[in-house]
Structure formats: C-alpha cells, structure tokens
Design a protein around this motif. Structure first.
Motif, PDB file in Angstrom:
ATOM      1  N   PHE A   1       0.840  -1.194   0.000  1.00 54.78           N
ATOM      2  CA  PHE A   1       0.000   0.000   0.000  1.00 54.78           C
ATOM      3  C   PHE A   1       0.877   1.247   0.000  1.00 54.78           C
ATOM      4  N   THR A   2       0.561   2.182  -0.897  1.00 53.42           N
ATOM      5  CA  THR A   2       1.339   3.416  -1.041  1.00 53.42           C
ATOM      6  C   THR A   2       0.396   4.587  -1.302  1.00 53.42           C
ATOM      7  N   ASP A   3       0.974   5.771  -1.450  1.00 51.78           N
ATOM      8  CA  ASP A   3       0.250   6.964  -1.932  1.00 51.78           C
ATOM      9  C   ASP A   3      -0.960   7.304  -1.059  1.00 51.78           C
ATOM     10  N   ARG A   4      -0.787   7.337   0.219  1.00 47.63           N
ATOM     11  CA  ARG A   4      -1.878   7.636   1.147  1.00 47.63           C
ATOM     12  C   ARG A   4      -2.175   9.133   1.119  1.00 47.63           C
ATOM     13  N   VAL A   5      -3.427   9.483   0.813  1.00 49.98           N
ATOM     14  CA  VAL A   5      -3.827  10.885   0.691  1.00 49.98           C
ATOM     15  C   VAL A   5      -5.165  11.087   1.400  1.00 49.98           C
ATOM     16  N   ARG A   6      -5.245  12.096   2.236  1.00 50.19           N
ATOM     17  CA  ARG A   6      -6.510  12.382   2.921  1.00 50.19           C
ATOM     18  C   ARG A   6      -7.614  12.623   1.911  1.00 50.19           C
ATOM     19  N   ALA A   7      -8.759  11.984   2.135  1.00 49.60           N
ATOM     20  CA  ALA A   7      -9.859  12.087   1.178  1.00 49.60           C
ATOM     21  C   ALA A   7     -11.194  11.832   1.877  1.00 49.60           C
ATOM     22  N   ASP A   8     -11.538  12.678   2.834  1.00 48.95           N
ATOM     23  CA  ASP A   8     -12.820  12.520   3.517  1.00 48.95           C
ATOM     24  C   ASP A   8     -13.993  12.595   2.535  1.00 48.95           C
ATOM     25  N   TRP A   9     -13.775  13.319   1.449  1.00 46.97           N
ATOM     26  CA  TRP A   9     -14.855  13.483   0.471  1.00 46.97           C
ATOM     27  C   TRP A   9     -15.253  12.160  -0.176  1.00 46.97           C
ATOM     28  N   ALA A  10     -14.311  11.214  -0.269  1.00 50.33           N
ATOM     29  CA  ALA A  10     -14.542  10.004  -1.063  1.00 50.33           C
ATOM     30  C   ALA A  10     -15.680   9.147  -0.518  1.00 50.33           C
ATOM     31  N   PRO A  11     -15.655   8.710   0.764  1.00 46.65           N
ATOM     32  CA  PRO A  11     -16.797   7.936   1.247  1.00 46.65           C
ATOM     33  C   PRO A  11     -18.081   8.750   1.323  1.00 46.65           C
TER      34      PRO A  11
END
Length: 337
Positions: free
Chosen positions: A275-285
């Motif tokens: 697993f790589t490229d962790r980016v905050r994305a609260d918008w996604a779910p």
C-alpha cells in the motif's frame, strides 16, 4: 449563422464566447493537427434506443434528448463537440500519461453544454465497439463497459441536483476503450513505468482496478472471475501487465477497525499486498456512499447529522469522522507476474 459557420471559428472565438477554462482549450488545441472525420450524431430514434442500451435512467434519457446540440443554433458548442469527438477517435486504445479530466462546461452554456459530452460519447459508440471486439471483449462486456455513461449521469444528477454531466475523467477512458468492465469490477490500462518505482520495474504496467457502484455484492467469487478475465485479456495488450493497482478509499486500512474481518470490503482489500500513496480524502466515502458533497477540507457537523446510519459501513464512516479521524485514498498493489 449558416450551418458551415462553426468551421470558421477560431479557438479564441470559442473560448471567449463560451468562457471556457484554459485546461479545456489545452485539451482541444492539438485536435486541429489530428484531422479525421467530422462528428455525425445519431438520429433521434437511434439515440433514444442507444441511451436505453447504455443504461441511462429515464430522467437522464429525457434530458439528453431534449438537449441535442444544433449546429446552427450553437456553432461554438458544435466546434467543441466536433473536436472532442475527433480527439476520442485519435486516442482510441491509447492511455496517455496525465490525461486531463474533461471539465464540465460553464453554466452559461445551459442544458446543451451540460449534455454536450454525452452526445460526444454517443457519436463514438460504433468505433469503441469495434475496438472492444478487436481486443477480445464479448458483446455483453462491451455494452456493460459503456453503461458507465448511465451510471455517471445518474451519479452526477444526484450529487449536483442538475441533469447532465459534471466533470469527468473516467468516461473518456471508457469511450476510447482504455477502461472496461469485466463482471463485477472495472479495469483501466495504465502507461508502462518509465522510471524508478517501488513496485514496478521499467517497462512494466498494471491494470488500475475500480469497484463500480452495483447492487451485486462484492463477493470473492465475483472478484475472482473479474481478475481472471482481466489477466486473460491483458495478455493481448502490447504493454507488459504484471498485476493490478487500486487507488481508493476502500484501500484505507483503518476500515479494519470498524468492519468485521469477513466483510466483502476487507476481503477485497486483503487481495492487495502493498500500500502506497496515502492521501486524505474525507470526500470520497461521503460522495460514493452517501452521494453528498461538501465545501472545504472538513466534513461539516451538520452534514454528518443528516447522513443515514443504516449499515455497518455507514456508521463506521460517520463515527470515524466524528471522532476527529480522517479517511484516505490509498493505492493497493497486487503482483501476478
């Protein structure tokens, strides 16, 4: 203006009159060097049947047919329509690094502008269907892949409250044959790696994996069938496909804190080993599960109060955000060769 008037328009004329963003013109600017046939839209009856075949809901079929572009009334929009169509033809079967999103046209272009790219995609259906056949997709897989148009129109309408398309990056890939659906999962060809990478060697590529919204459960059996079919199909591509990648909030390992180990989501997540490229994305779910959007970085408390709490997943998403946590998009990698 005469029917031929749109051919005499310059890029500057179109950009100024429609108020197009710079990235839209950057996408269309090279098309004058591409050449190719001018766009021809399907007749109304043919278009109606095609829209139904592509899975559009009735509301989206009606709004699309009512917003059919007219070369005489909207010469500037026809200019965009024609060049977008020829761009898709020129890129058929090609995945290019940094493919730009197809940004929604300005509000001033009205309903026709909101539906313009729908008509572009309809116009290119015969060519992408031919390409699907050439790479070995079945007739059913071809139509299933193109039904992404109906899915995205419905999603856009629910998110924005307006008929037509919002900005899209996935549909141009689908309608150039680069993105396709194989059973429960969707896949997308990527460019071979050309430099140092922690997972891929030079010249290797993966199929990007997507989990389309569906009433069909994300079972092990369904995923097994999709991955097996993708591996078989990838053997025909010129690039060397060595596995799969999935960049999604479904790859957020924090889900293990809330979902049972037997959940379909976690069983899908565990297929990936790195697993790589962790980016905050609260918008996604919030967008994908609840079909809602918000402004700013943080989900407003008032919005959290409105969200339903019917399932374990819905409760997990809201509970985590209420506790001050955040959700992330992350890339999962699975190597098969």
């Amino acid at each position: 203006m005469m029917a031929v008037g749109w051919r005499g328009l310059s890029a500057g004329d179109v950009s100024r009159r429609l108020g197009l963003a710079g990235e839209v013109m950057a996408r269309l600017a090279p098309v004058s060097r591409v050449g190719g046939p001018e766009v021809v839209l399907p007749a109304e009856g043919v278009a109606a049947r095609l829209l139904a075949r592509l899975g559009l809901e009735e509301a989206d079929r009606e709004s699309t047919l009512a917003a059919r572009p007219d070369v005489r009334r909207e010469p500037e929009l026809w200019w965009v329509l024609d060049r977008s169509y020829r761009l898709l033809l020129a890129q058929m079967g090609q995945r290019r690094a940094g493919d730009p999103a197809w940004r929604a046209l300005p509000d001033r272009t009205g309903a026709v502008g909101r539906h313009l790219f729908v008509w572009v995609f309809l116009a290119v259906v015969p060519q992408v269907r031919d390409y699907h056949a050439a790479i070995g997709l079945t007739d059913e897989e071809s139509w299933d892949s193109l039904s992404a148009l109906g899915d995205e129109l419905a999603s856009s309408r629910r998110l924005t409250g307006r008929a037509g398309l919002d900005a899209t990056w996935g549909l141009p890939l689908v309608f150039t044959g680069v993105g396709f659906r194989l059973g429960r999962l969707g896949f997308e060809r990527s460019c071979p790696e050309s430099g140092e990478h922690e997972f891929l060697q030079v010249g290797e590529s993966v199929l990007n994996t997507h989990v389309p919204a569906s009433r069909t459960p994300l079972t092990d059996e369904a995923c097994d069938a999709s991955f097996a079919r993708a591996i078989a199909l990838a053997g025909q591509f010129p690039e060397r496909v060595v596995g799969f990648a999935c960049h999604s909030w479904l790859m957020d390992e924090q889900l293990t804190q809330y979902l049972p180990s037997t959940s379909n989501i976690l069983r899908f997540q565990r297929r990936f080993t790195t697993f790589t490229d962790r980016v905050r994305a609260d918008w996604a779910p919030i967008e994908h599960v609840f079909h809602r959007r918000f402004d700013g970085d943080d989900v407003p408390g008032a919005l959290l109060d409105e969200l339903p709490q019917r399932t374990t997943l819905e409760r997990a998403i809201v509970t985590h955000l209420r506790s001050g946590g955040h959700w992330h998009n992350q890339t999962g990698w699975l190597r098969t060769h």
